[in-house]
Design a protein around this motif. Structure first.
Motif, PDB file in Angstrom:
ATOM      1  N   GLN A 173      -4.311   3.045  -8.007  1.00 22.52           N
ATOM      2  CA  GLN A 173      -3.145   3.796  -7.554  1.00 22.52           C
ATOM      3  C   GLN A 173      -3.555   5.147  -6.986  1.00 22.52           C
ATOM      4  OE1 GLN A 173      -0.288   4.125 -10.663  1.00 22.52           O
ATOM      5  NE2 GLN A 173       0.123   1.943 -10.741  1.00 22.52           N
ATOM      6  N   VAL A 174      -4.432   5.845  -7.679  1.00 19.93           N
ATOM      7  CA  VAL A 174      -4.890   7.151  -7.204  1.00 19.93           C
ATOM      8  C   VAL A 174      -5.671   6.980  -5.901  1.00 19.93           C
ATOM      9  CG1 VAL A 174      -6.337   9.158  -7.728  1.00 19.93           C
ATOM     10  CG2 VAL A 174      -4.869   8.181  -9.494  1.00 19.93           C
ATOM     11  N   HIS A 175      -6.507   5.937  -5.833  1.00 19.17           N
ATOM     12  CA  HIS A 175      -7.245   5.669  -4.599  1.00 19.17           C
ATOM     13  C   HIS A 175      -6.282   5.421  -3.443  1.00 19.17           C
ATOM     14  CE1 HIS A 175      -9.159   2.904  -1.693  1.00 19.17           C
ATOM     15  NE2 HIS A 175     -10.104   3.810  -1.751  1.00 19.17           N
ATOM     16  N   ASN A 176      -5.293   4.584  -3.667  1.00 20.44           N
ATOM     17  CA  ASN A 176      -4.328   4.270  -2.612  1.00 20.44           C
ATOM     18  C   ASN A 176      -3.551   5.509  -2.192  1.00 20.44           C
ATOM     19  OD1 ASN A 176      -5.109   1.604  -2.662  1.00 20.44           O
ATOM     20  ND2 ASN A 176      -3.489   0.994  -4.057  1.00 20.44           N
ATOM     21  N   TYR A 177      -3.153   6.309  -3.167  1.00 15.41           N
ATOM     22  CA  TYR A 177      -2.413   7.535  -2.867  1.00 15.41           C
ATOM     23  C   TYR A 177      -3.284   8.513  -2.074  1.00 15.41           C
ATOM     24  CZ  TYR A 177       0.378  11.708  -3.408  1.00 15.41           C
ATOM     25  OH  TYR A 177       1.107  12.848  -3.154  1.00 15.41           O
ATOM     26  N   SER A 178      -4.533   8.681  -2.480  1.00 15.08           N
ATOM     27  CA  SER A 178      -5.414   9.606  -1.774  1.00 15.08           C
ATOM     28  C   SER A 178      -5.686   9.106  -0.359  1.00 15.08           C
ATOM     29  CB  SER A 178      -6.709   9.849  -2.544  1.00 15.08           C
ATOM     30  OG  SER A 178      -7.484   8.690  -2.637  1.00 15.08           O
ATOM     31  N   ARG A 179      -5.847   7.775  -0.189  1.00 16.54           N
ATOM     32  CA  ARG A 179      -6.039   7.237   1.159  1.00 16.54           C
ATOM     33  C   ARG A 179      -4.817   7.494   2.026  1.00 16.54           C
ATOM     34  NH1 ARG A 179     -10.084   7.600   3.493  1.00 16.54           N
ATOM     35  NH2 ARG A 179      -8.892   6.683   5.170  1.00 16.54           N
ATOM     36  N   ALA A 180      -3.631   7.336   1.476  1.00 22.64           N
ATOM     37  CA  ALA A 180      -2.415   7.578   2.252  1.00 22.64           C
ATOM     38  C   ALA A 180      -2.336   9.042   2.688  1.00 22.64           C
ATOM     39  CB  ALA A 180      -1.181   7.196   1.428  1.00 22.64           C
ATOM     40  N   VAL A 181      -2.699   9.956   1.800  1.00 25.01           N
ATOM     41  CA  VAL A 181      -2.692  11.380   2.139  1.00 25.01           C
ATOM     42  C   VAL A 181      -3.742  11.675   3.207  1.00 25.01           C
ATOM     43  CG1 VAL A 181      -3.165  13.700   1.236  1.00 25.01           C
ATOM     44  CG2 VAL A 181      -1.747  12.120  -0.082  1.00 25.01           C
ATOM     45  N   ILE A 182      -4.942  11.147   3.037  1.00 25.66           N
ATOM     46  CA  ILE A 182      -6.016  11.368   4.011  1.00 25.66           C
ATOM     47  C   ILE A 182      -5.610  10.831   5.374  1.00 25.66           C
ATOM     48  CG2 ILE A 182      -8.355  10.652   4.664  1.00 25.66           C
ATOM     49  CD1 ILE A 182      -9.041  10.803   1.614  1.00 25.66           C
ATOM     50  N   GLU A 183      -5.061   9.635   5.413  1.00 20.83           N
ATOM     51  CA  GLU A 183      -4.670   9.036   6.685  1.00 20.83           C
ATOM     52  C   GLU A 183      -3.569   9.841   7.371  1.00 20.83           C
ATOM     53  OE1 GLU A 183      -3.900   4.970   5.638  1.00 20.83           O
ATOM     54  OE2 GLU A 183      -5.991   4.711   5.026  1.00 20.83           O
ATOM     55  N   ALA A 184      -2.606  10.328   6.596  1.00 20.17           N
ATOM     56  CA  ALA A 184      -1.538  11.155   7.170  1.00 20.17           C
ATOM     57  C   ALA A 184      -2.107  12.459   7.732  1.00 20.17           C
ATOM     58  CB  ALA A 184      -0.476  11.451   6.112  1.00 20.17           C
ATOM     59  N   GLU A 185      -3.027  13.051   7.014  1.00 22.99           N
ATOM     60  CA  GLU A 185      -3.634  14.304   7.485  1.00 22.99           C
ATOM     61  C   GLU A 185      -4.506  14.073   8.713  1.00 22.99           C
ATOM     62  OE1 GLU A 185      -2.948  17.474   6.651  1.00 22.99           O
ATOM     63  OE2 GLU A 185      -1.367  16.505   5.498  1.00 22.99           O
ATOM     64  N   LEU A 186      -5.199  12.952   8.773  1.00 22.11           N
ATOM     65  CA  LEU A 186      -5.997  12.645   9.961  1.00 22.11           C
ATOM     66  C   LEU A 186      -5.110  12.430  11.184  1.00 22.11           C
ATOM     67  CD1 LEU A 186      -8.738  10.329   8.450  1.00 22.11           C
ATOM     68  CD2 LEU A 186      -9.071  12.611   9.428  1.00 22.11           C
TER      69      LEU A 186
END
Length: 88
Positions: free
Chosen positions: A20-33
């Protein structure tokens, strides 16, 4: 831009906290990119890939690796990510 690691839905209450934390961090990273790509159109896809890899490494070293080493705190941490509490 293709995602480095897919970020599936994190609403599954049976999902592992680390996932869950991995998925959440990926979603944040992708949005920021995506935001960065809009604000700095001179960045090439290779530049964004390097930034993505650096952010992914930060998430791994600062969050995920530590979370894996602290399973005793997982019940409290699950509340941070909106997962239901287990019945006491």
């Amino acid at each position: 831009m293709a995602a480095r690691h897919p970020a599936p839905c994190t609403d599954d209450p049976d999902s592992d906290l680390v996932a869950q934390v991995h998925n959440y961090s990926r979603a944040v990273i992708e949005a920021e990119l995506r935001r960065l790509a809009r604000r700095a159109p001179s960045l090439r896809p290779d530049d964004l890939d390097i930034i993505d890899a650096a952010l992914d490494e930060l998430a791994e070293s600062l969050l995920l690796a530590r979370l894996r080493s602290m399973p005793q705190h997982s019940a409290r941490l699950k509340r941070l990510f909106g997962t239901p509490r287990e019945a006491s």
